[in-house]
Design a protein around this motif. Structure first.
Motif, PDB file in Angstrom:
ATOM      1  N   PHE A 216      -8.653  -8.805   2.947  1.00  0.00           N
ATOM      2  CA  PHE A 216      -8.276  -7.664   2.126  1.00  0.00           C
ATOM      3  C   PHE A 216      -6.936  -7.105   2.587  1.00  0.00           C
ATOM      4  CE2 PHE A 216     -12.823  -8.039   1.984  1.00  0.00           C
ATOM      5  CZ  PHE A 216     -13.164  -7.710   0.683  1.00  0.00           C
ATOM      6  N   HIS A 217      -6.212  -6.555   1.639  1.00  0.00           N
ATOM      7  CA  HIS A 217      -5.053  -5.733   1.954  1.00  0.00           C
ATOM      8  C   HIS A 217      -5.393  -4.303   1.569  1.00  0.00           C
ATOM      9  CE1 HIS A 217      -0.994  -4.194   2.352  1.00  0.00           C
ATOM     10  NE2 HIS A 217      -1.130  -3.639   1.168  1.00  0.00           N
ATOM     11  N   PRO A 218      -5.542  -3.410   2.542  1.00  0.00           N
ATOM     12  CA  PRO A 218      -5.733  -2.002   2.194  1.00  0.00           C
ATOM     13  C   PRO A 218      -4.429  -1.450   1.619  1.00  0.00           C
ATOM     14  CG  PRO A 218      -6.370  -2.471   4.478  1.00  0.00           C
ATOM     15  CD  PRO A 218      -5.568  -3.635   3.988  1.00  0.00           C
ATOM     16  N   ARG A 219      -4.500  -0.811   0.463  1.00  0.00           N
ATOM     17  CA  ARG A 219      -3.278  -0.241  -0.105  1.00  0.00           C
ATOM     18  C   ARG A 219      -2.705   0.775   0.892  1.00  0.00           C
ATOM     19  NH1 ARG A 219      -1.435  -0.881  -4.964  1.00  0.00           N
ATOM     20  NH2 ARG A 219      -3.481  -1.468  -5.804  1.00  0.00           N
ATOM     21  N   GLY A 220      -1.429   0.579   1.222  1.00  0.00           N
ATOM     22  CA  GLY A 220      -0.832   1.379   2.293  1.00  0.00           C
ATOM     23  C   GLY A 220      -0.910   0.695   3.639  1.00  0.00           C
ATOM     24  N   GLY A 221      -1.526  -0.509   3.676  1.00  0.00           N
ATOM     25  CA  GLY A 221      -1.634  -1.267   4.914  1.00  0.00           C
ATOM     26  C   GLY A 221      -2.846  -0.872   5.739  1.00  0.00           C
ATOM     27  N   CYS A 222      -3.068  -1.603   6.821  1.00  0.00           N
ATOM     28  CA  CYS A 222      -4.207  -1.279   7.696  1.00  0.00           C
ATOM     29  C   CYS A 222      -4.059   0.110   8.310  1.00  0.00           C
ATOM     30  CB  CYS A 222      -4.336  -2.334   8.791  1.00  0.00           C
ATOM     31  SG  CYS A 222      -4.944  -3.934   8.189  1.00  0.00           S
ATOM     32  N   GLY A 223      -2.820   0.607   8.375  1.00  0.00           N
ATOM     33  CA  GLY A 223      -2.631   1.988   8.830  1.00  0.00           C
ATOM     34  C   GLY A 223      -3.355   2.989   7.955  1.00  0.00           C
ATOM     35  N   ALA A 224      -3.519   2.663   6.657  1.00  0.00           N
ATOM     36  CA  ALA A 224      -4.242   3.568   5.756  1.00  0.00           C
ATOM     37  C   ALA A 224      -5.711   3.662   6.137  1.00  0.00           C
ATOM     38  CB  ALA A 224      -4.091   3.089   4.311  1.00  0.00           C
ATOM     39  N   VAL A 225      -6.250   2.600   6.728  1.00  0.00           N
ATOM     40  CA  VAL A 225      -7.657   2.617   7.140  1.00  0.00           C
ATOM     41  C   VAL A 225      -7.862   3.594   8.290  1.00  0.00           C
ATOM     42  CG1 VAL A 225      -9.537   1.228   8.081  1.00  0.00           C
ATOM     43  CG2 VAL A 225      -8.025   0.242   6.349  1.00  0.00           C
ATOM     44  N   VAL A 226      -7.009   3.501   9.320  1.00  0.00           N
ATOM     45  CA  VAL A 226      -7.193   4.415  10.451  1.00  0.00           C
ATOM     46  C   VAL A 226      -6.869   5.853  10.050  1.00  0.00           C
ATOM     47  CG1 VAL A 226      -6.911   2.675  12.233  1.00  0.00           C
ATOM     48  CG2 VAL A 226      -4.895   3.839  11.357  1.00  0.00           C
ATOM     49  N   ASN A 355       4.608 -10.516   3.437  1.00  0.00           N
ATOM     50  CA  ASN A 355       5.454  -9.991   2.358  1.00  0.00           C
ATOM     51  C   ASN A 355       4.573  -9.053   1.528  1.00  0.00           C
ATOM     52  OD1 ASN A 355       7.501  -9.644   0.446  1.00  0.00           O
ATOM     53  ND2 ASN A 355       7.027 -11.549  -0.628  1.00  0.00           N
ATOM     54  N   ALA A 356       4.280  -7.888   2.089  1.00  0.00           N
ATOM     55  CA  ALA A 356       3.245  -7.010   1.530  1.00  0.00           C
ATOM     56  C   ALA A 356       3.562  -6.517   0.126  1.00  0.00           C
ATOM     57  CB  ALA A 356       3.015  -5.822   2.462  1.00  0.00           C
ATOM     58  N   CYS A 357       4.842  -6.424  -0.215  1.00  0.00           N
ATOM     59  CA  CYS A 357       5.208  -5.800  -1.487  1.00  0.00           C
ATOM     60  C   CYS A 357       4.843  -6.638  -2.701  1.00  0.00           C
ATOM     61  CB  CYS A 357       6.695  -5.466  -1.494  1.00  0.00           C
ATOM     62  SG  CYS A 357       7.099  -4.078  -0.397  1.00  0.00           S
ATOM     63  N   VAL A 358       4.504  -7.925  -2.513  1.00  0.00           N
ATOM     64  CA  VAL A 358       4.037  -8.695  -3.671  1.00  0.00           C
ATOM     65  C   VAL A 358       2.675  -8.190  -4.135  1.00  0.00           C
ATOM     66  CG1 VAL A 358       5.330 -10.766  -3.053  1.00  0.00           C
ATOM     67  CG2 VAL A 358       2.988 -10.508  -2.229  1.00  0.00           C
ATOM     68  N   THR A 359       1.942  -7.531  -3.239  1.00  0.00           N
ATOM     69  CA  THR A 359       0.639  -6.951  -3.574  1.00  0.00           C
ATOM     70  C   THR A 359       0.710  -5.442  -3.679  1.00  0.00           C
ATOM     71  OG1 THR A 359      -0.459  -8.759  -2.376  1.00  0.00           O
ATOM     72  CG2 THR A 359      -1.770  -6.771  -2.806  1.00  0.00           C
ATOM     73  N   ASP A 360       1.527  -4.827  -2.849  1.00  0.00           N
ATOM     74  CA  ASP A 360       1.552  -3.372  -2.694  1.00  0.00           C
ATOM     75  C   ASP A 360       3.005  -2.893  -2.711  1.00  0.00           C
ATOM     76  OD1 ASP A 360       1.026  -0.747  -2.054  1.00  0.00           O
ATOM     77  OD2 ASP A 360       0.107  -1.167  -0.105  1.00  0.00           O
ATOM     78  N   PRO A 361       3.615  -2.784  -3.900  1.00  0.00           N
ATOM     79  CA  PRO A 361       5.039  -2.420  -3.975  1.00  0.00           C
ATOM     80  C   PRO A 361       5.376  -1.081  -3.341  1.00  0.00           C
ATOM     81  CG  PRO A 361       4.230  -3.214  -6.099  1.00  0.00           C
ATOM     82  CD  PRO A 361       3.031  -3.030  -5.225  1.00  0.00           C
ATOM     83  N   GLY A 362       4.382  -0.196  -3.227  1.00  0.00           N
ATOM     84  CA  GLY A 362       4.627   1.118  -2.656  1.00  0.00           C
ATOM     85  C   GLY A 362       4.961   1.101  -1.181  1.00  0.00           C
ATOM     86  N   GLN A 363       4.903  -0.064  -0.548  1.00  0.00           N
ATOM     87  CA  GLN A 363       5.267  -0.167   0.864  1.00  0.00           C
ATOM     88  C   GLN A 363       6.773  -0.031   1.092  1.00  0.00           C
ATOM     89  OE1 GLN A 363       2.283   0.320   2.318  1.00  0.00           O
ATOM     90  NE2 GLN A 363       2.458  -1.395   3.722  1.00  0.00           N
ATOM     91  N   ALA A 364       7.541  -0.100   0.010  1.00  0.00           N
ATOM     92  CA  ALA A 364       9.006  -0.030   0.143  1.00  0.00           C
ATOM     93  C   ALA A 364       9.569   0.807  -1.000  1.00  0.00           C
ATOM     94  CB  ALA A 364       9.594  -1.437   0.116  1.00  0.00           C
ATOM     95  N   PRO A 365      10.801   1.310  -0.867  1.00  0.00           N
ATOM     96  CA  PRO A 365      11.449   1.999  -1.985  1.00  0.00           C
ATOM     97  C   PRO A 365      11.605   1.052  -3.179  1.00  0.00           C
ATOM     98  CG  PRO A 365      12.624   2.402   0.077  1.00  0.00           C
ATOM     99  CD  PRO A 365      11.618   1.324   0.356  1.00  0.00           C
ATOM    100  N   PRO A 366      11.773   1.604  -4.381  1.00  0.00           N
ATOM    101  CA  PRO A 366      11.912   0.759  -5.582  1.00  0.00           C
ATOM    102  C   PRO A 366      12.999  -0.304  -5.401  1.00  0.00           C
ATOM    103  CG  PRO A 366      11.700   3.060  -6.206  1.00  0.00           C
ATOM    104  CD  PRO A 366      11.821   3.046  -4.715  1.00  0.00           C
TER     105      PRO A 366
END
Length: 517
Positions: A216-226, A355-366
């Protein structure tokens, strides 16, 4: 009177323990030296780019889901978990590639393109490891207080599947002849900081977990889980103090009675240490109080590899690059030998890129992307001067990225953070910069690992990758459940999550409760 419990470290294990211990009615305080929760699992934010600092694969959410449920919450409502398919892409420097699909039929077809004879063995591999995990789950859920614990029913049932004479790679050779296919099911031993040629055969269950239960990829990354764990813990009344480093543990005899920070002293009835085990012991506990885990004993232990990290915020998208990509060196065995020797840096290293932004574009600016680059290297033994080597090694790693189709990257970098083993040791307080703690060799597992109820001191408990059951987020969460139960029972507190676990897992819950000896 409320019992006072202190937890050193707001990593995943410390936060999970805090959530559970808050349910006992105790007053729980978490002291975290860094400015945000998560430890190595924290998010790193640089000018609008967000990265995971450490783990990027979120596996086997069942355990954390049960911890959230015990707290009256649902993990999937606190964190958006995106199931990945394909799980990741493997590129072999010597030729060939595999996209590892979640669907077994698609995965078999992919293997057949590379090694037709090996595809037929996939169902047998999955079935055997399903049985292996079922056998070992009670072992991973049970505390090991000494050698006699090896005579308990769970371990006796599991022993026939342990095959201690086999490594992960040799066990996989019973199914797959092509070394590339074996690597596809064994590189996961890096989660333990070990070589598949040395890692015990038990850990073939790591790749099985990925295929059976998903990545799984937590939206916002694993940091979002903690971060979600910290929210729930605070809601339950836990006091989480960041930027507060524990300087000293005060003992009466062998019993911990207080900790001191620059803000003052915290009296306590029970202490949980979630900091790096070896670093915390040598820094916070006098050597003469530790019988089994003295400074000399720790110096003799085997530690995992370290990692060289690049966190790159880049302009534009990275086309054709999967969410997770692993590039495996042609001479993989030599690469691992260089890492284990800790004497020189691998010059043709394997590497992992997210390359997280292919799944979660919010990880980087537009219009931008994040690249997380990890290179396994040896831990700190004084043979590599990272102040001298880090910039040349960065250049080497960027050159290696060209094999993944990532070219002309330098001019596109907008933000960057580099982390070396020296940084892991200095900034993250990891002993020798070993990012995966004590190695998981057979002589450092079960009762031979630091115990959840720490055997050298009174009133001190451990949680995290350095203690039983071991490293990796799901295992750390299970360890937190063990530690919280032991502490609560020792202080005569209620264990309200116990019934939930027993009801959900049947005999496994009974094993967790100690009803299966």
């Amino acid at each position: 009177m409320h019992r006072r419990l202190v937890i050193i470290g707001a990593g995943p294990g410390g936060l999970a323990a805090a959530m559970l211990l808050a349910l006992t009615g105790a007053r729980v305080t978490v002291l975290e030296r860094r400015g945000r929760v998560g430890g190595r699992t924290a998010a790193l934010e640089l000018n609008g780019f967000r990265f995971d600092t450490g783990p990027t694969f979120f596996l086997y959410p069942r355990i954390l889901d049960e911890i959230f449920a015990a707290c009256g919450r649902r993990l999937d409502q606190e964190v958006d978990l995106i199931r990945l398919d394909p799980l990741y892409r493997l590129l072999f420097e010597g030729g060939g590639e595999l996209r590892m699909h979640a669907n077994a039929k698609r995965l078999a077809a992919e293997i057949a393109r590379l090694a037709p004879a090996d595809a037929a063995a996939l169902p047998r591999f999955l079935a055997d490891n399903r049985a292996k995990l079922d056998a070992f789950r009670p072992v991973l859920e049970t505390p090991f207080d000494g050698p006699l614990a090896l005579l308990g029913l769970p371990i006796l049932k599991a022993l026939r599947r342990l095959n201690p004479h086999r490594s992960v790679d040799s066990d996989l050779a019973r199914y797959f002849r092509d070394p590339r296919v074996r690597l596809a099911f064994s590189f996961q031993s890096k989660y333990l900081g070990m070589s598949p040629f040395r890692c015990p055969s038990l850990f073939t269950i790591l790749s099985f977990l990925e295929h059976e239960h998903g990545i799984f990829h937590p939206r916002g990354g694993c940091g979002a889980v903690v971060e979600a764990m910290a929210r729930v813990a605070r809601y339950l009344g836990v006091d989480i103090c960041t930027n507060e480093t524990v300087r000293h543990i005060r003992f009466q005899g062998r019993r911990a009675v207080a900790v001191r920070t620059d803000e003052g002293e915290y009296p306590l009835d029970g202490l949980v240490i979630n900091a790096d085990f070896a670093k915390a012991m040598t820094a916070l506990v006098p050597d003469d109080l530790r019988r089994r885990w003295s400074d000399a004993a720790i110096a003799r232990k085997k530690f995992s590899c370290s990692t060289f990290m690049l966190y790159l915020g880049i302009e534009g998208r990275v086309e054709g690059l999967d969410h997770h990509t692993i590039y495996l060196a042609e001479d993989y065995a030599r690469n691992l030998a260089e890492i284990e020797a800790c004497r020189e840096l691998p010059r043709r290293p394997s590497l992992y890129v997210q390359n997280a932004c292919v799944t979660d574009p919010g990880q980087a600016p537009p219009g931008c992307s994040t690249l997380y680059v990890l290179v396994p290297v040896g831990h700190q033994r004084g043979h590599v001067d990272w102040a001298v080597e880090k910039h040349p090694y960065r250049a080497l790693v960027l050159k290696r990225l060209e094999a993944l189709g990532i070219r002309d990257i330098e001019r596109r970098i907008r933000v960057e953070r580099m982390v070396t083993p020296a940084d892991w040791e200095q900034d993250f307080a990891l002993h020798r910069g070993a990012t995966f703690n004590l190695a998981h060799s057979l002589d450092q597992m079960l009762h031979r690992r630091p115990r959840n109820r720490f055997e050298d001191l009174d009133g001190v408990y451990l949680v995290g990758g350095g203690t039983h059951p071991g490293s990796g987020l799901p295992v750390i969460f299970e360890g937190a459940r063990i530690t919280a139960r032991l502490l609560a029972e020792d202080l005569g507190l209620s264990v309200p999550w116990r019934e939930l676990n027993a009801g959900r897992t049947g005999i496994l819950g009974k094993a967790l409760l100690g009803e299966v000896a």
